[in-house]
Design a protein around this motif. Structure first.
Motif, PDB file in Angstrom:
ATOM      1  N   LEU A  76      73.547  70.885  24.699  1.00  0.00           N
ATOM      2  CA  LEU A  76      72.141  71.859  24.513  1.00  0.00           C
ATOM      3  C   LEU A  76      71.794  70.887  23.628  1.00  0.00           C
ATOM      4  O   LEU A  76      70.784  71.029  23.539  1.00  0.00           O
ATOM      5  CB  LEU A  76      72.174  72.984  24.218  1.00  0.00           C
ATOM      6  N   GLU A  77      71.952  70.199  22.677  1.00  0.00           N
ATOM      7  CA  GLU A  77      71.846  69.420  21.541  1.00  0.00           C
ATOM      8  C   GLU A  77      70.952  68.075  22.534  1.00  0.00           C
ATOM      9  O   GLU A  77      69.919  67.886  22.256  1.00  0.00           O
ATOM     10  CB  GLU A  77      73.060  68.411  20.555  1.00  0.00           C
ATOM     11  N   LYS A  78      71.586  67.405  23.661  1.00  0.00           N
ATOM     12  CA  LYS A  78      71.237  65.920  24.602  1.00  0.00           C
ATOM     13  C   LYS A  78      70.465  66.465  25.257  1.00  0.00           C
ATOM     14  O   LYS A  78      68.929  66.168  25.635  1.00  0.00           O
ATOM     15  CB  LYS A  78      72.540  66.134  25.576  1.00  0.00           C
ATOM     16  N   LEU A  79      70.587  67.767  26.260  1.00  0.00           N
ATOM     17  CA  LEU A  79      69.257  69.041  27.427  1.00  0.00           C
ATOM     18  C   LEU A  79      68.006  68.908  25.756  1.00  0.00           C
ATOM     19  O   LEU A  79      67.330  68.915  27.198  1.00  0.00           O
ATOM     20  CB  LEU A  79      69.551  69.258  27.811  1.00  0.00           C
ATOM     21  N   ALA A  80      67.905  69.687  25.532  1.00  0.00           N
ATOM     22  CA  ALA A  80      66.782  70.097  24.224  1.00  0.00           C
ATOM     23  C   ALA A  80      66.298  68.469  23.891  1.00  0.00           C
ATOM     24  O   ALA A  80      65.030  69.008  22.751  1.00  0.00           O
ATOM     25  CB  ALA A  80      67.235  71.315  23.710  1.00  0.00           C
ATOM     26  N   GLY A  81      67.251  67.829  23.199  1.00  0.00           N
ATOM     27  CA  GLY A  81      67.043  67.130  22.342  1.00  0.00           C
ATOM     28  C   GLY A  81      66.880  67.719  20.896  1.00  0.00           C
ATOM     29  O   GLY A  81      65.281  66.911  20.013  1.00  0.00           O
ATOM     30  N   VAL A  82      67.425  68.629  20.780  1.00  0.00           N
ATOM     31  CA  VAL A  82      67.349  68.730  19.380  1.00  0.00           C
ATOM     32  C   VAL A  82      68.548  68.064  18.172  1.00  0.00           C
ATOM     33  O   VAL A  82      69.458  67.830  18.758  1.00  0.00           O
ATOM     34  CB  VAL A  82      67.611  70.642  19.085  1.00  0.00           C
ATOM     35  N   SER A  83      68.247  68.035  17.205  1.00  0.00           N
ATOM     36  CA  SER A  83      69.114  67.752  16.434  1.00  0.00           C
ATOM     37  C   SER A  83      69.857  68.122  15.998  1.00  0.00           C
ATOM     38  O   SER A  83      70.547  69.901  15.784  1.00  0.00           O
ATOM     39  CB  SER A  83      68.933  67.227  14.682  1.00  0.00           C
ATOM     40  N   HIS A  84      71.537  67.515  15.595  1.00  0.00           N
ATOM     41  CA  HIS A  84      72.911  68.039  15.189  1.00  0.00           C
ATOM     42  C   HIS A  84      72.663  68.937  14.186  1.00  0.00           C
ATOM     43  O   HIS A  84      72.861  70.437  13.923  1.00  0.00           O
ATOM     44  CB  HIS A  84      73.904  67.452  15.182  1.00  0.00           C
ATOM     45  N   TYR A  85      71.881  68.776  13.130  1.00  0.00           N
ATOM     46  CA  TYR A  85      71.411  69.495  11.958  1.00  0.00           C
ATOM     47  C   TYR A  85      70.393  71.285  12.206  1.00  0.00           C
ATOM     48  O   TYR A  85      71.569  72.385  11.943  1.00  0.00           O
ATOM     49  CB  TYR A  85      70.254  69.065  10.747  1.00  0.00           C
ATOM     50  N   THR A  86      70.078  70.723  13.296  1.00  0.00           N
ATOM     51  CA  THR A  86      69.264  72.002  13.531  1.00  0.00           C
ATOM     52  C   THR A  86      69.995  73.017  14.411  1.00  0.00           C
ATOM     53  O   THR A  86      70.312  73.912  14.007  1.00  0.00           O
ATOM     54  CB  THR A  86      68.317  71.990  15.026  1.00  0.00           C
ATOM     55  N   MET A  87      71.330  72.380  15.117  1.00  0.00           N
ATOM     56  CA  MET A  87      72.144  73.569  15.777  1.00  0.00           C
ATOM     57  C   MET A  87      72.641  74.221  14.996  1.00  0.00           C
ATOM     58  O   MET A  87      73.626  75.251  14.720  1.00  0.00           O
ATOM     59  CB  MET A  87      72.979  72.882  16.488  1.00  0.00           C
ATOM     60  N   THR A  88      73.231  73.258  13.575  1.00  0.00           N
ATOM     61  CA  THR A  88      74.244  73.611  12.586  1.00  0.00           C
ATOM     62  C   THR A  88      73.037  75.162  12.027  1.00  0.00           C
ATOM     63  O   THR A  88      74.006  75.782  11.106  1.00  0.00           O
ATOM     64  CB  THR A  88      74.598  72.444  11.335  1.00  0.00           C
ATOM     65  N   GLN A  89      71.826  74.041  11.591  1.00  0.00           N
ATOM     66  CA  GLN A  89      71.403  75.946  10.854  1.00  0.00           C
ATOM     67  C   GLN A  89      71.397  76.328  11.607  1.00  0.00           C
ATOM     68  O   GLN A  89      71.332  78.089  11.046  1.00  0.00           O
ATOM     69  CB  GLN A  89      69.999  74.717  10.744  1.00  0.00           C
ATOM     70  N   MET A  90      71.228  76.835  12.961  1.00  0.00           N
ATOM     71  CA  MET A  90      71.140  77.747  13.901  1.00  0.00           C
ATOM     72  C   MET A  90      72.590  78.675  13.414  1.00  0.00           C
ATOM     73  O   MET A  90      72.735  79.734  14.258  1.00  0.00           O
ATOM     74  CB  MET A  90      71.265  77.508  15.324  1.00  0.00           C
ATOM     75  N   SER A  91      73.616  78.196  14.020  1.00  0.00           N
ATOM     76  CA  SER A  91      75.019  78.285  13.923  1.00  0.00           C
ATOM     77  C   SER A  91      74.504  79.177  12.502  1.00  0.00           C
ATOM     78  O   SER A  91      75.712  79.879  12.284  1.00  0.00           O
ATOM     79  CB  SER A  91      76.197  77.513  13.593  1.00  0.00           C
ATOM     80  N   LYS A  92      74.662  78.619  11.411  1.00  0.00           N
ATOM     81  CA  LYS A  92      74.156  79.725   9.839  1.00  0.00           C
ATOM     82  C   LYS A  92      73.764  81.065  10.645  1.00  0.00           C
ATOM     83  O   LYS A  92      72.903  81.180   9.008  1.00  0.00           O
ATOM     84  CB  LYS A  92      74.272  78.423   8.892  1.00  0.00           C
ATOM     85  N   GLU A  93      72.516  80.944  10.833  1.00  0.00           N
ATOM     86  CA  GLU A  93      71.308  81.868  11.116  1.00  0.00           C
ATOM     87  C   GLU A  93      70.722  82.209  10.677  1.00  0.00           C
ATOM     88  O   GLU A  93      70.030  82.599   9.810  1.00  0.00           O
ATOM     89  CB  GLU A  93      72.266  83.756  11.128  1.00  0.00           C
ATOM     90  N   LYS A  94      70.056  80.438  10.485  1.00  0.00           N
ATOM     91  CA  LYS A  94      69.171  79.970   9.900  1.00  0.00           C
ATOM     92  C   LYS A  94      67.312  80.018  11.020  1.00  0.00           C
ATOM     93  O   LYS A  94      67.498  79.548  11.051  1.00  0.00           O
ATOM     94  CB  LYS A  94      69.102  79.064   8.691  1.00  0.00           C
ATOM     95  N   ASP A  95      66.482  79.956  10.078  1.00  0.00           N
ATOM     96  CA  ASP A  95      65.421  79.876  10.799  1.00  0.00           C
ATOM     97  C   ASP A  95      65.367  77.952  11.043  1.00  0.00           C
ATOM     98  O   ASP A  95      66.036  77.052  10.050  1.00  0.00           O
ATOM     99  CB  ASP A  95      64.161  79.422   9.581  1.00  0.00           C
ATOM    100  N   VAL A  96      64.422  77.440  12.314  1.00  0.00           N
ATOM    101  CA  VAL A  96      64.578  76.745  12.962  1.00  0.00           C
ATOM    102  C   VAL A  96      63.140  76.675  13.309  1.00  0.00           C
ATOM    103  O   VAL A  96      62.379  77.347  13.076  1.00  0.00           O
ATOM    104  CB  VAL A  96      65.347  76.800  13.828  1.00  0.00           C
ATOM    105  N   SER A  97      62.768  75.014  13.784  1.00  0.00           N
ATOM    106  CA  SER A  97      61.057  75.076  13.850  1.00  0.00           C
ATOM    107  C   SER A  97      60.476  75.537  14.991  1.00  0.00           C
ATOM    108  O   SER A  97      61.647  75.546  16.122  1.00  0.00           O
ATOM    109  CB  SER A  97      60.418  73.617  13.839  1.00  0.00           C
ATOM    110  N   THR A  98      59.548  76.128  15.485  1.00  0.00           N
ATOM    111  CA  THR A  98      59.143  76.029  16.744  1.00  0.00           C
ATOM    112  C   THR A  98      59.400  75.660  17.793  1.00  0.00           C
ATOM    113  O   THR A  98      59.302  75.661  18.763  1.00  0.00           O
ATOM    114  CB  THR A  98      57.868  77.185  16.597  1.00  0.00           C
ATOM    115  N   GLU A  99      59.079  74.175  17.476  1.00  0.00           N
ATOM    116  CA  GLU A  99      58.941  73.336  18.444  1.00  0.00           C
ATOM    117  C   GLU A  99      60.679  73.153  18.685  1.00  0.00           C
ATOM    118  O   GLU A  99      61.007  73.133  20.042  1.00  0.00           O
ATOM    119  CB  GLU A  99      59.072  72.018  17.329  1.00  0.00           C
TER     120      GLU A  99
END
Length: 71
Positions: free
Chosen positions: A22-45
């Motif tokens: 998904l990181e590759k498909l969506a062009g999002v960083s590993h950091y963003t995915m980690t934040q999401m795994s921790k139920e943290k806010d991420v950018s709307t982008e």
């Protein structure tokens, strides 16, 4: 209110897509995915890119849940 990405993790399981794929498909960083795994806010982008990659709506991948009240 807290954010929950449980819907996203279930959707990835249903579609047999890994988080790293998904990181590759969506062009999002590993950091963003980690934040999401921790139920943290991420950018709307990032959320928009994930929805575009999975061809879904925002409410298909996340939801807001009430904070737990302490006694």
């Amino acid at each position: 209110m807290a954010v929950s990405y449980m819907k996203l993790w279930h959707l990835l399981l249903d579609k047999k897509i890994s988080k790293s794929a998904l990181e590759k498909l969506a062009g999002v960083s590993h950091y963003t995915m980690t934040q999401m795994s921790k139920e943290k806010d991420v950018s709307t982008e990032a959320l928009r890119n994930i929805c575009n990659a999975l061809n879904c709506k925002l409410d298909d991948i996340m939801e807001f849940v009430p904070d737990e009240k302490q006694p």
